[in-house]
Scaffold this active site. Structure first.
Site, mmCIF file in Angstrom:
data_model
loop_
_atom_site.group_PDB
_atom_site.id
_atom_site.type_symbol
_atom_site.label_atom_id
_atom_site.label_comp_id
_atom_site.label_asym_id
_atom_site.label_seq_id
_atom_site.Cartn_x
_atom_site.Cartn_y
_atom_site.Cartn_z
ATOM 1 N N HIS A 335 0.808 -1.224 0.000
ATOM 2 C CA HIS A 335 0.000 0.000 0.000
ATOM 3 C C HIS A 335 0.836 1.267 0.000
ATOM 4 O O HIS A 335 0.302 2.357 -0.222
ATOM 5 C CB HIS A 335 -0.952 0.020 1.202
ATOM 6 N N GLY A 336 2.113 1.169 0.271
ATOM 7 C CA GLY A 336 2.932 2.373 0.235
ATOM 8 C C GLY A 336 4.268 2.163 0.906
ATOM 9 O O GLY A 336 4.394 1.370 1.845
#
Lengths: 497, 325
Positions: A335-336
């Site tokens: 997700h990041g």
């Protein structure tokens, strides 16, 4: 092409897309309806135009990733020995993950390494690279990886048709933010001629409309209020911070599930059924159930290609624990590139502990909550609320920009709860800064979704359940709300992944 | 083919109803916008209705709109006067309003151009964009607004799109339609008197506001020069005025001397009188201000009188009535 044009991207909630979609639809059903090859070429060209409208340079990256997995798939299948198969698989995985690592994680690794050196007394002199994250890279890389894994496991025969494979990777509804498709599911659809189906067509339009409602009305309205709270959280009361986090929960849900609805609806217009990505996750009674309803295509990807190969749940308790943590930490990292996202994944793994350690049936909810009843029992309600609150707490870590900020944000909420002033603070903030609009919209969303929780999406099967005049009235009402609530140039959150 | 045809007929019917409704609502809202009597939209409407035909025109930003009272000028100089001041904007779009004014009204004899430090630095966003909604089909307004991050290309071309998301405005337009008495003007000849006082919040804001530099942009500079040349060609007397800014506000603009020198350069080049009140005694007294850059009602009344006297002294306005100090 000027710089502004390079920065432009055709969002699902833009007028550009409202023109693009009918044009492609018209060409597809009027010109290419009898010829599968033409159908696929047309969709591929449309998809490349769609992606190129963001930045034409990254089309080359998309094409490279496609070619890599296309040829790797053939080589894996044709390899005579297991070792050769493994070599080709490793080659493909290495390059896919390498590209993702370079574009998405290079600066994170450089910065983290520099910080580590500083902490042990060195004075490193690194400069961060100016890297633009190509939109959708996490999604199309995972498409490609699932394909080579499935070919390696003999779950699917590789296609020798480059157009078909390219369309599988870059079909525009799913290209930039999923759902993450499987070759076993989508490729056979690509390889079969699509025939126009009026019911699917109407259903597709309905799902697009519902997706727009969730994105444009729910998510963007919540964002209007949650963003200032998160951006200036040091100046807010604990109650306001909790409220901001709850609003962000609805923002992120409306944003991403709305996007998925538009993607599924758009694909259905062309005769495709994509994987369902959301199934009313906020009505989950446990974290395990939540993850079977939230971003389903990603969860199942990690389940099939990471969790199960590691042994899944058919191992000892400790190994199962390890597997769950690995999956959630990886999911967070997907997700990041930040410690916050990793911790967010880790928190979800911790929240999963009860279902792992005490494999009791109370944590395994495979049915639909309160099925056959209008309202949940008190126990179900408490379970849903506690699951929602746990997800909210984790999402604070996800949304804040550093671990320090996460800690301070959570601490402020904790102090307010401890001092028993949280509800008064929520009320005061709501009264002074928000008004009834967001509350009303959220209530509408919850009620409509609750009433339709047995369906694939809230307006599913509306044609069967509701007479046409009333149906059209609902559509007009939704369009009217779009007129009143839509905001200018709002991005989708999941584009950053 | 039949299912496709039937589906498309249904969708076309649905889209037709939506389009019909959108066009009708579009024209209704535009018509209501043109009836507005308050806010900057109200000034646009006054301009478009014509008949202002002012002898003296005041141009500038919110500082023009709230600092110079046209009624005082009309009373003391016996010349009709109107204030074109625009809240929150800079010269580039103020200029567009001026040319829109000329399309519907007689050219003035005198223009009092209120210059701020930021006049020639175009902001990127289209502040208070709803004021332009009814006039987006006007070429001058369209051209000017396109230079800002405000409307999309579709807002100019497609029905109703420009009203998307403007729910507060839409409700107020319906409200005005059903209750016309609520549509009250807030300005007199474009002038807005603000009966507010400098309070502790203003000090707080000032404390947190960092000093900044102003950078005039090429579009604004080009528009400014073109405006001055055009006024000269039309024999319109232009007067530069830098109205009082509180000293605390002046200090925030690091390169204010350079900016004033730039205005001075234009003043010399085009033989324009320049009245600079940056050192006026008003600039040190908070009682005249509501914040560091805006005079309140009392400050504006005093400043307008001072300006009139100075303009009369320079022979720009006639001495018809003696002003009371």
């Amino acid at each position: 092409m000027n710089k502004d044009a390079l920065l432009f991207f055709m969002l699902f909630n833009s007028i550009d897309f409202a023109f693009f979609l009918p044009v492609v639809f018209g060409l597809y059903w009027f010109i290419a309806r009898h010829n599968i090859r033409l159908q696929n070429v047309l969709l591929l060209l449309a998809s490349y135009y769609f992606y190129g409208s963001w930045d034409i340079r990254f089309l080359a990256l998309l094409a490279f990733s496609t070619l890599l997995d296309f040829f790797s798939g053939i080589q894996i299948h044709d390899a005579q020995t297991l070792i050769r198969k493994k070599v080709w698989l490793t080659f493909s995985v290495f390059l896919n993950v390498g590209l993702l690592a370079f574009f998405k994680y290079a600066n994170f690794f450089v910065a983290s390494f520099a910080e580590l050196l500083m902490n042990i007394g060195f004075k490193p002199n690194f400069t961060l690279l100016q890297i633009v994250l190509p939109i959708g890279i996490s999604f199309y890389t995972f498409h490609g990886l699932s394909y080579v894994f499935d070919v390696y496991r003999d779950k699917i025969k590789p296609t020798k048709n480059l157009i078909d494979y390219s369309l599988f990777v870059s079909f525009f509804p799913l290209l930039v933010a999923g759902p993450i498709e499987r070759a076993t599911h989508l490729l056979p659809q690509i390889q079969t001629i699509r025939v126009f189906d009026a019911v699917k067509f109407a259903d597709g339009l309905r799902q697009i409309l519902w997706g727009l409602f969730k994105k444009v009305i729910i998510a963007d309205t919540c964002a209007q209020y949650s963003a200032p709270i998160f951006n200036q959280f040091e100046h807010q009361s604990g109650g306001a911070l909790l409220l901001g986090a709850i609003l962000f929960m609805f923002e992120v849900y409306g944003d991403f599930s709305g996007y998925s609805d538009i993607a599924l609806g758009s694909a259905r217009l062309f005769g495709f059924e994509l994987l369902q990505n959301f199934s009313f996750p906020y009505f989950s009674r446990s974290i395990a159930e939540f993850w079977s309803r939230w971003h389903i295509s990603l969860s199942s990807w990690f389940r099939d290609y990471v969790y199960i190969p590691m042994g899944g749940s058919r191992v000892g308790r400790m190994k199962k624990l390890r597997n769950v943590f690995v999956v959630f930490l990886l999911s967070g990292f997907w997700h990041g590139a930040s410690f916050n996202r990793i911790l967010w994944g880790g928190l979800h793994a911790v929240f999963m502990l009860p279902s792992i350690l005490w494999a009791s049936s109370q944590y395994k909810h495979t049915d639909i909550v309160a099925k056959g009843r209008s309202l949940p029992t008190w126990t179900e309600l408490l379970q849903m609320l506690s699951t929602f609150l746990l997800c909210t707490l984790a999402l604070i870590v996800f949304r804040t920009t550093s671990l320090g900020d996460s800690f301070r944000y959570l601490k402020a909420i904790g102090i307010s709860i401890f001092d028993a002033r949280i509800f008064s603070e929520i009320f005061v903030f709501w009264k002074q800064s928000m008004g009834l609009t967001p509350l009303l919209l959220i209530v509408i969303l919850i009620v409509v979704e609750w009433l339709n929780r047995t369906k694939k999406y809230a307006l599913d099967e509306l044609a069967i359940r509701v007479p046409q005049p009333l149906r059209w009235l609902i559509y007009f009402l939704l369009l009217g709300m779009l007129l009143l609530f839509a905001q200018r140039s709002r991005q989708f959150i999941y584009f950053q992944f | 083919m039949i299912p496709l045809k039937n589906s498309l007929i249904k969708v076309s019917l649905f889209a037709g109803i939506v389009l019909l409704f959108s066009v009708s609502l579009h024209y209704f809202l535009d018509a209501q916008m043109k009836q507005l009597r308050y806010d900057d939209a109200g000034v646009w409407n006054q301009i478009s209705q014509g008949g202002i035909d002012a002898d003296v025109l005041i141009m500038g930003s919110s500082r023009a709109a709230t600092h110079i009272d046209p009624a005082h000028i009309s009373e003391t100089a016996n010349k009709s006067c109107f204030n074109l001041g625009m809240m929150g904007h800079n010269f580039y779009i103020e200029n567009a309003r001026y040319y829109y004014y000329l399309q519907h009204n007689r050219a003035p004899q005198i223009i009092i151009l209120s210059l701020d430090y930021e006049s020639l630095q175009r902001r990127s966003d289209l502040f208070n964009h709803t004021q332009f909604l009814a006039y987006l089909n006007d070429p001058a307004v369209a051209q000017a607004t396109r230079a800002y991050n405000g409307f999309s290309k579709y807002d100019y071309a497609l029905p109703l799109l420009k009203y998307v998301g403007e729910r507060t405005l839409i409700f107020s337009l319906f409200n005005n339609y059903f209750f016309p008495a609520r549509n009250k003007p807030d300005r007199v000849n474009g002038f807005l008197a603000r009966d507010l006082k400098w309070n502790a919040d203003v000090d707080k804001v000032l404390d947190t506001l960092k000093a900044y530099s102003v950078s005039p942009d090429s579009l604004s500079l080009a528009a400014f020069e073109s405006f001055l040349k055009d006024a000269k060609a039309k024999n319109i007397k232009v007067v530069f005025v830098h109205s009082p800014t509180h000293l605390l506000g002046q200090q925030k603009v690091v390169n204010r001397k350079e900016i004033m020198a730039l205005y001075q350069k234009y003043a010399w080049q085009f033989s324009i009188p320049f009245f600079d009140y940056a050192t006026d005694s008003m600039c040190s007294q908070k009682s005249y201000f509501l914040n560091a850059t805006h005079l309140n009602k009392y400050g504006a009344a005093l400043f307008t009188r001072k300006l009139i006297v100075d303009l009369q002294r320079e022979g720009i306005l006639p001495w018809l009535v003696t002003t009371k100090e």
